[in-house]
Design a protein around this motif. Structure first.
Motif, short mmCIF file in Angstrom:
data_model
loop_
_atom_site.label_atom_id
_atom_site.label_comp_id
_atom_site.label_asym_id
_atom_site.label_seq_id
_atom_site.Cartn_x
_atom_site.Cartn_y
_atom_site.Cartn_z
N LEU B 17 12.70 55.78 33.83
CA LEU B 17 13.11 56.03 32.45
C LEU B 17 13.64 57.45 32.34
O LEU B 17 13.43 58.28 33.22
CB LEU B 17 11.91 55.86 31.50
CG LEU B 17 11.49 54.45 31.07
CD1 LEU B 17 11.11 53.55 32.22
CD2 LEU B 17 10.32 54.54 30.09
N SER B 18 14.31 57.71 31.25
CA SER B 18 14.85 59.03 30.88
C SER B 18 15.60 59.69 32.04
O SER B 18 16.47 59.06 32.64
CB SER B 18 13.74 59.94 30.32
OG SER B 18 12.73 60.15 31.28
N ILE B 70 4.94 61.55 32.31
CA ILE B 70 4.08 60.37 32.19
C ILE B 70 4.34 59.48 33.40
O ILE B 70 5.47 59.04 33.63
CB ILE B 70 4.37 59.58 30.90
CG1 ILE B 70 4.06 60.45 29.67
CG2 ILE B 70 3.54 58.29 30.85
CD1 ILE B 70 4.47 59.82 28.35
N THR B 94 8.32 58.66 33.45
CA THR B 94 9.09 59.19 32.32
C THR B 94 8.53 60.55 31.90
O THR B 94 7.73 61.14 32.62
CB THR B 94 9.12 58.18 31.15
OG1 THR B 94 10.04 58.65 30.16
CG2 THR B 94 7.76 57.97 30.53
N ILE B 95 8.98 61.00 30.75
CA ILE B 95 8.56 62.31 30.24
C ILE B 95 7.89 62.11 28.88
O ILE B 95 7.98 61.04 28.30
CB ILE B 95 9.76 63.25 30.08
CG1 ILE B 95 10.79 62.59 29.15
CG2 ILE B 95 10.36 63.60 31.43
CD1 ILE B 95 11.84 63.53 28.68
N GLN B 96 7.23 63.17 28.37
CA GLN B 96 6.69 63.10 27.02
C GLN B 96 7.84 62.84 26.04
O GLN B 96 8.86 63.53 26.09
CB GLN B 96 6.07 64.44 26.63
CG GLN B 96 4.79 64.76 27.34
CD GLN B 96 4.22 66.10 26.87
OE1 GLN B 96 4.71 66.71 25.93
NE2 GLN B 96 3.18 66.55 27.54
N ALA B 97 7.67 61.87 25.19
CA ALA B 97 8.69 61.58 24.19
C ALA B 97 8.03 61.00 22.95
O ALA B 97 7.38 59.96 23.03
CB ALA B 97 9.73 60.61 24.73
N GLY B 98 8.18 61.68 21.85
CA GLY B 98 7.59 61.18 20.61
C GLY B 98 8.59 61.30 19.48
O GLY B 98 9.72 61.71 19.67
N GLY B 99 8.13 60.95 18.29
CA GLY B 99 9.01 61.03 17.12
C GLY B 99 8.98 59.73 16.35
O GLY B 99 7.99 59.01 16.37
N GLY B 100 10.05 59.43 15.66
CA GLY B 100 10.06 58.19 14.90
C GLY B 100 11.30 58.09 14.04
O GLY B 100 12.23 58.84 14.21
#
Lengths: 629, 100
Positions: B17-18, B70, B94-100
Motif C-alpha cells: 500500500l501507499s 504499519i 503501509t504507513i500511518q494514515a488517518g482522517g476522514g
C-alpha cells in the motif's frame, strides 16, 4: 489583543445588530470556536424549540488561534440545535472564511430570528450589514460566492453559503465556502435556510494582534516542521485522505452495500493512485502545510466538464463502497453534485445506501420510489437521488428529512437497516472489528460521527508504552480488544474539543500521526498568541468542560444513555469478509456496555450519562446557564 | 524450530500500500522463504530488493517496526519482527494514515 475581539448579535427579524467584547472569563473557560459556541447555545437557546423555527439560534465562531500561520488555523465552528437529530448541532469548517471574519473584526456571530425575505450578511472592518439576497436564491454554492464577490466588487470577499438544499430545508443541508470546504454535519445549512439566510460574507483589513508575534512565528515554523516531517503528512500531500481507503478496504473495515459487506470487491478503481488521472494539483486551507485535497477535472461524461476539489475519504465511502459503485468517476461526479447543491456527503450517501438495501429486501418497491429501481452500483440512480433530495422531489423528498422522519414514514422494519445514531448517519467505516471506534460513534454528542472522538491511531497497533505515554494509563495495542478503549475515546474527545475551540485542523493532531501536536504544543501556542497561560491538565479541563456542556444540552433535550447506542446490526451480524482479523467480527454487547460504563466514569458522569454534581462543580458548570454574555 | 524439524519453503502474500506500492509498481507480490524465518527476515529481504523505504521497516537497533509504519500479518499489526511466519500468511505494508 484577544481581549478586544468581539461577538456580534444579529436579529434577522428586527434587523438589529449590536456587538460586545468577549469577556476574558469566557475565553479562559471555553477559548473560542466550538467552545464559546457551545456555551452560547446552552445559555441562549430555549429548550425544546423546533430547530427550524425562528427561535433557533445560529452561531458562527472562529477559533482562538485562527489566523496563525500553522496547523490549518483557518477554521470556524457553526452551531445551532440540529434539525437532523434534535441534539447539539455543530460542524467545523476550514478554508479561508474564518481568518477573514477575524480581520473584519468579529470572532463570534450569534444570529437569531428569521428574515422576511432572503438576505445575506456582510461583515466588513467592524461593521455588519444585512443585504438583500433575492438574486442569490436558487443559485448553487459556487455561483453564490461568485455573485457576492461581484456585489461587493471585491475578489477577496470570503463567504459561508448554502445551496438549493439549504433553501429547501433539506435537514442535512450543509454550509460551504470555497470550492471544497463544508460544514457538513448536523444540518447547519438547513438552519440557515429556515432563517432565509443565504450567506455570511466577510472582508477585513483589521489586525488580529497576537501577543508575541516574533516568538509565535518561530514556534509556528516548528509546528509546520513537526507536521511535514511525518510520513502521514507526506502521503496526505500526495493522495489526500483517500490514502485511508487502501488500508481499510484491504483489511475489511469499510461498510459496503450499506452494512452487508465490510469490503468492496473489485474496488481497485477507488485506490488513491487512480486520482492521478483527474488531478491537476493539490490545494489546502489557510495556514496548512499539508494540502490534502485534490483539485480535479472531469472532461468527459454526461456531467462534464467538472472542475472541482475533493473527494475526501468520506465521499469515497458515501458514493463508492456504501452504494456499491466501484468507479472513481462516479464518486467524482457525486462529490461535485453534493457540493454544488450543499448537501452533507455522509448523510446523503448513508440514506441512499439504506434505501437501496430496503429496495433489495423488498421493504420498498417502485411504487414507493416513483419508478426508480434502487439497484446497487447504479450511478445514474445515485445522481438522480442526490438531485431529488436537494430539490425535495419524488422519493428524494422522503430521504431529505433524514433518518428519523424517513424511518417513521417508511416503517415496515426499515429502522433495523438504518446505520445511524441519534438520527445521524455514520462514516462508512465498519466498526465491528474495532470496539474503540464503535464506542466513539455512540458517545459523539452530535450523533454518529468519527470527528468527535475517534481514536484513529488505535488502528496503528502502537507499542503499549507509547500508548500509555499518550493516554496516561494502560491501553491495549490490539485494535480488536476492549481493554482501555474507553480511555482512548475520552481522551480524544477532549483533544478534539480543544482543537475545535482553538480553530486548528484536527488531522494535524494525534488523530492521524502519533508525533503530531497535542496539549503541550497547544498550551505554548495559546500563550504566545494570547498571553493566556494554561497547564496541560487545565487545557484538558477546558475540553472536559466543552464536552460536558454539550452533554448537558443533549440531556436537557431528552437524550440519555439509551441514545449512546449502536445499531442492533453491530451486535447481531458478523462481518462476512476481510483479512482474518476482521472477518467474523461483531460487537460483544457486554464488552460494549462495560466500555460505556468506564467512559462515563472517566468523564465524571453517572451510570445514565448525567454529569455528577462534583463534576459540574469542578468544571464550574454547576451554575449554568450563567449568561456571562 | 525444534531439533530435527524439516525445513520447508513457505509462501507469503505481501500486500503493498501507499509508497510501497508506488516503489514496486504492484499491489501485491509473493515471497517464498524458509519456514524457520521470521518477519524480520522477510522485511530484510524486501529491503535488499526494493531499497530504502523497505529497509526502514525494521529499526536496526531494536529489530522492531517503527511506529510510523504499519506492518500487519493477517490484519493484526505487529511490531516485533522476531515473529515466525506461516504458509499463506498475508503481510500488509503501509504507513500511518488517518482522517476522514
Amino acid at each position: 489583543m484577544v481581549w478586544k475581539r468581539r461577538i456580534a448579535y444579529i436579529n434577522l427579524t428586527t434587523g438589529k445588530i449590536i456587538s460586545k467584547p468577549i469577556p476574558k472569563q469566557l475565553r479562559q473557560l471555553y477559548l473560542g470556536g466550538r467552545g464559546i459556541n457551545m456555551y452560547l447555545l446552552y445559555n441562549h437557546l430555549t429548550p425544546e424549540v423546533d430547530p427550524l423555527s425562528s427561535e433557533n439560534i445560529l452561531l458562527v465562531g472562529t477559533g482562538l488561534l485562527c489566523g496563525i500561520p500553522a496547523l490549518g488555523s483557518g477554521r470556524c465552528d457553526i452551531a445551532a440545535k440540529s434539525p437532523v437529530t434534535g441534539a447539539i448541532g455543530d460542524s467545523n469548517i476550514g478554508g479561508f472564511f474564518a481568518p477573514e471574519l477575524r480581520l473584519a473584526g468579529f470572532d463570534h456571530l450569534m444570529i437569531s430570528g428569521k428574515a422576511e425575505k432572503p438576505v445575506y450578511l456582510l461583515a466588513n472592518d467592524g461593521n455588519i450589514e444585512i443585504h438583500d439576497a433575492n438574486h442569490l436564491w436558487g443559485k448553487d454554492t459556487f455561483e453564490t460566492q461568485d455573485m457576492i464577490r461581484d456585489d461587493v466588487k471585491d475578489e477577496e470577499v470570503k463567504s459561508l453559503v448554502i445551496g438549493v438544499a439549504g433553501e429547501n430545508m433539506v435537514r442535512f443541508a450543509n454550509v460551504r465556502t470555497g470550492m471544497k470546504n463544508s460544514a457538513g454535519r448536523t444540518g447547519m445549512g438547513c438552519v440557515m435556510g429556515s432563517k432565509n439566510l443565504k450567506a455570511i460574507a466577510a472582508r477585513g483589513t483589521m489586525d488580529i494582534e497576537f501577543s508575541h508575534p516574533d516568538e509565535l512565528l518561530d514556534y509556528c515554523k516548528q509546528m509546520n516542521d513537526m507536521i511535514t516531517e511525518t510520513r502521514w503528512a507526506r502521503a496526505q500531500s500526495k493522495w489526500g485522505t483517500l490514502i485511508i481507503y487502501s488500508n481499510t478496504n484491504t483489511t475489511g473495515l469499510i461498510r459496503t452495500r450499506n452494512f452487508q459487506l465490510n469490503r468492496l470487491e473489485k474496488g481497485e478503481d477507488l485506490e488513491p493512485e487512480n486520482m492521478d488521472r483527474y488531478t491537476i494539483g493539490m490545494s489546502g486551507c489557510y495556514g496548512c502545510s499539508v494540502h490534502c485535497r485534490h483539485r480535479y477535472v472531469l472532461k468527459e461524461g454526461s456531467y462534464a466538464p467538472i472542475f472541482a476539489e475533493g473527494p475526501e475519504y468520506t465521499s469515497l465511502g458515501a458514493f463508492g463502497t456504501m452504494v456499491d459503485c466501484n468507479k472513481m468517476e462516479t464518486v467524482l461526479v457525486a462529490n461535485h453534485l453534493v457540493n454544488k447543491y450543499g448537501l452533507d456527503t455522509l448523510e446523503t450517501g448513508g440514506l441512499i445506501a439504506w434505501a437501496m438495501e430496503l429496495y433489495e429486501k423488498g421493504i420498498i418497491d417502485e411504487k414507493d420510489t416513483a419508478g426508480l429501481k434502487l439497484e446497487w452500483g447504479n450511478e445514474e440512480i445515485l445522481f438522480q437521488l442526490i438531485t431529488q433530495i436537494a430539490h425535495r422531489e419524488g422519493f428524494g423528498n422522503i430521504l431529505a428529512d433524514g433518518f428519523n422522519t424517513a424511518i417513521s414514514k417508511i416503517g415496515k422494519g426499515s429502522e433495523y437497516y438504518a446505520i445511524q445514531i441519534k438520527g445521524m448517519s455514520s462514516l462508512h467505516s465498519d466498526e465491528r472489528p474495532t470496539p474503540s471506534l464503535a464506542l466513539g460513534i455512540c458517545t459523539s454528542t452530535r450523533g454518529a460521527d468519527h470527528l468527535r472522538g475517534r481514536p484513529a491511531i488505535d488502528l496503528y497497533g502502537l507499542p503499549q508504552e507509547m500508548l500509555q505515554e499518550i493516554y496516561g494509563a494502560p491501553v491495549s495495542s490490539d485494535y480488536t480488544a476492549y481493554e482501555g478503549k474507553s480511555r482512548m475515546v475520552w481522551w480524544q474527545e477532549l483533544l478534539y474539543a480543544v482543537t475545535d475551540a482553538i480553530g486548528t485542523c484536527k488531522f494535524q493532531t494525534v488523530f492521524c500521526a502519533v508525533h503530531a501536536p497535542k496539549w503541550t504544543e497547544f498550551k505554548n501556542l495559546i500563550q504566545l498568541a494570547t498571553d493566556m497561560k494554561f497547564t496541560e491538565s487545565e487545557l484538558m479541563d477546558v475540553g472536559e468542560r466543552i464536552y460536558t456542556i454539550e452533554r448537558m444540552f443533549n440531556l436537557r433535550e431528552g437524550f440519555s444513555r439509551k441514545d449512546d447506542a449502536l445499531p442492533e446490526r453491530y451486535f447481531k451480524e458478523s462481518t462476512p469478509t476481510g483479512l482474518p482479523i476482521a472477518k467474523g467480527k461483531k460487537i460483544d454487547r457486554n464488552g460494549f456496555e462495560k466500555m460505556l460504563d468506564e467512559y462515563y466514569v472517566l468523564h465524571g458522569w453517572d451510570h445514565n450519562g448525567s454529569p455528577k454534581k462534583e463534576t459540574l462543580e469542578r468544571l464550574g458548570l454547576d451554575k449554568e446557564p450563567s449568561h456571562i454574555v | 524450530m525444534s531439533h530435527g524439524e524439516k525445513l520447508m519453503s513457505i509462501r507469503v502474500r505481501v500486500l503493498l500500500l501507499s509508497n510501497f506500492r508506488e516503489i514496486v509498481g504492484k499491489r501485491e507480490i509473493v515471497e517464498e522463504v524458509n519456514s524457520n524465518l521470521t518477519l524480520g527476515h522477510v522485511l530484510d529481504q524486501l529491503g535488499k530488493k526494493y531499497g530504502r523505504d523497505f529497509k526502514q521497516l525494521v529499526d536496526p537497533k531494536t529489530r522492531t517496526v517503527p511506529s510510523e509504519f504499519i506492518v500487519s500479518i493477517n490484519g493484526r499489526v505487529v511490531r516485533d519482527t522476531k515473529v515466525r511466519l506461516n504458509n499463506d500468511d498475508i503481510l500488509m505494508l503501509t504507513i500511518q494514515a488517518g482522517g476522514g
